[in-house]
Design a protein around this motif. Structure first.
Motif, mmCIF file in Angstrom:
data_model
loop_
_atom_site.group_PDB
_atom_site.id
_atom_site.type_symbol
_atom_site.label_atom_id
_atom_site.label_comp_id
_atom_site.label_asym_id
_atom_site.label_seq_id
_atom_site.Cartn_x
_atom_site.Cartn_y
_atom_site.Cartn_z
ATOM 1 N N THR A 62 70.871 54.665 -65.252
ATOM 2 C CA THR A 62 70.336 53.368 -65.675
ATOM 3 C C THR A 62 70.715 52.290 -64.664
ATOM 4 O O THR A 62 69.884 51.474 -64.271
ATOM 5 C CB THR A 62 70.844 53.011 -67.079
ATOM 6 O OG1 THR A 62 70.383 54.021 -67.993
ATOM 7 C CG2 THR A 62 70.347 51.653 -67.529
ATOM 8 N N THR B 4 62.245 61.513 -67.390
ATOM 9 C CA THR B 4 62.997 61.224 -68.607
ATOM 10 C C THR B 4 63.167 62.495 -69.430
ATOM 11 O O THR B 4 62.445 63.477 -69.248
ATOM 12 C CB THR B 4 62.299 60.149 -69.473
ATOM 13 O OG1 THR B 4 61.061 60.677 -69.953
ATOM 14 C CG2 THR B 4 62.071 58.864 -68.689
ATOM 15 N N VAL C 130 58.058 54.050 -74.048
ATOM 16 C CA VAL C 130 59.452 53.620 -74.118
ATOM 17 C C VAL C 130 59.677 52.418 -73.193
ATOM 18 O O VAL C 130 59.328 52.472 -72.011
ATOM 19 C CB VAL C 130 60.394 54.776 -73.694
ATOM 20 C CG1 VAL C 130 61.852 54.359 -73.785
ATOM 21 C CG2 VAL C 130 60.134 56.018 -74.538
ATOM 22 N N THR D 259 61.637 49.899 -70.653
ATOM 23 C CA THR D 259 62.530 50.225 -69.536
ATOM 24 C C THR D 259 63.974 50.410 -69.976
ATOM 25 O O THR D 259 64.620 51.398 -69.613
ATOM 26 C CB THR D 259 62.461 49.114 -68.465
ATOM 27 O OG1 THR D 259 61.108 48.936 -68.062
ATOM 28 C CG2 THR D 259 63.315 49.444 -67.263
ATOM 29 N N GLU D 260 64.485 49.478 -70.742
ATOM 30 C CA GLU D 260 65.908 49.522 -71.113
ATOM 31 C C GLU D 260 66.256 50.684 -72.036
ATOM 32 O O GLU D 260 67.429 51.015 -72.214
ATOM 33 C CB GLU D 260 66.361 48.196 -71.735
ATOM 34 C CG GLU D 260 65.657 47.820 -73.010
ATOM 35 C CD GLU D 260 64.286 47.150 -72.816
ATOM 36 O OE1 GLU D 260 63.617 46.900 -73.828
ATOM 37 O OE2 GLU D 260 63.885 46.894 -71.665
ATOM 38 N N ALA D 261 65.257 51.349 -72.627
ATOM 39 C CA ALA D 261 65.511 52.463 -73.540
ATOM 40 C C ALA D 261 65.150 53.822 -72.931
ATOM 41 O O ALA D 261 65.259 54.844 -73.609
ATOM 42 C CB ALA D 261 64.731 52.251 -74.839
ATOM 43 N N LEU D 262 64.751 53.851 -71.666
ATOM 44 C CA LEU D 262 64.395 55.123 -71.033
ATOM 45 C C LEU D 262 65.607 56.059 -71.019
ATOM 46 O O LEU D 262 66.705 55.659 -70.645
ATOM 47 C CB LEU D 262 63.921 54.894 -69.595
ATOM 48 C CG LEU D 262 62.571 54.204 -69.433
ATOM 49 C CD1 LEU D 262 62.358 53.809 -67.969
ATOM 50 C CD2 LEU D 262 61.443 55.103 -69.920
ATOM 51 N N ASP D 263 65.403 57.300 -71.449
ATOM 52 C CA ASP D 263 66.451 58.317 -71.440
ATOM 53 C C ASP D 263 66.335 59.073 -70.110
ATOM 54 O O ASP D 263 65.781 60.168 -70.039
ATOM 55 C CB ASP D 263 66.283 59.257 -72.635
ATOM 56 C CG ASP D 263 67.427 60.242 -72.793
ATOM 57 O OD1 ASP D 263 68.413 60.150 -72.032
ATOM 58 O OD2 ASP D 263 67.323 61.112 -73.681
#
Length: 136
Positions: free
Chosen positions: A70, A87, A106, A108-112
């Protein structure tokens, strides 16, 4: 030979070996798709048989945690470097259209994130991957 640019692939360290290899292969292909100049010339052996080209310069593979991935993506965005990404959700899809839909669903801030590929000027990449270790 020293290149002006650098290629870095960052893979999440807690993946199974097959997943790390799969992610790396997809990301390397994404880089050549984004920057066709990365592909070298075709190969030929002494018998006159021809083979496909490879990426023309070394590819450094780094290991990272999810948080480090991240942070790496954030650093790339801050510097205007476009990353290729992979991801966790993409392990469950079977085609490119579904892959893009999974990422598009999803923020950006929640991309796994499980992998990133970067290609840019050498110093830019060095700043982006600073603190990461080469994959063992």
């Amino acid at each position: 030979m020293r290149f002006d640019s650098k290629i870095a692939i960052v893979v999440r360290e807690d993946l199974a070996t097959w997943q790390k290899l799969n992610v790396t292969a997809f990301l390397a292909g994404g880089l050549v798709g984004s920057a066709p100049e990365l592909a070298g010339e075709p190969y030929a052996d002494a018998s006159g048989r021809f083979y496909g080209p490879l990426i023309r310069q070394p590819v450094l593979i780094f290991a990272a945690t999810g948080a480090e991935l991240t942070r790496t993506l954030s650093r790339a965005r801050e510097r205007g470097v476009r990353a290729s990404l992979y991801t966790h959700e993409l392990f469950a899809t079977t085609n490119d259209a579904d892959n893009r839909a999974a990422v598009a669903a999803v923020p950006t801030e929640a991309l796994d994130l499980v992998g990133l590929a970067l290609h840019d000027e050498r110093r830019q990449i060095d700043r982006i991957v600073k603190g990461l270790r080469l994959h063992p």
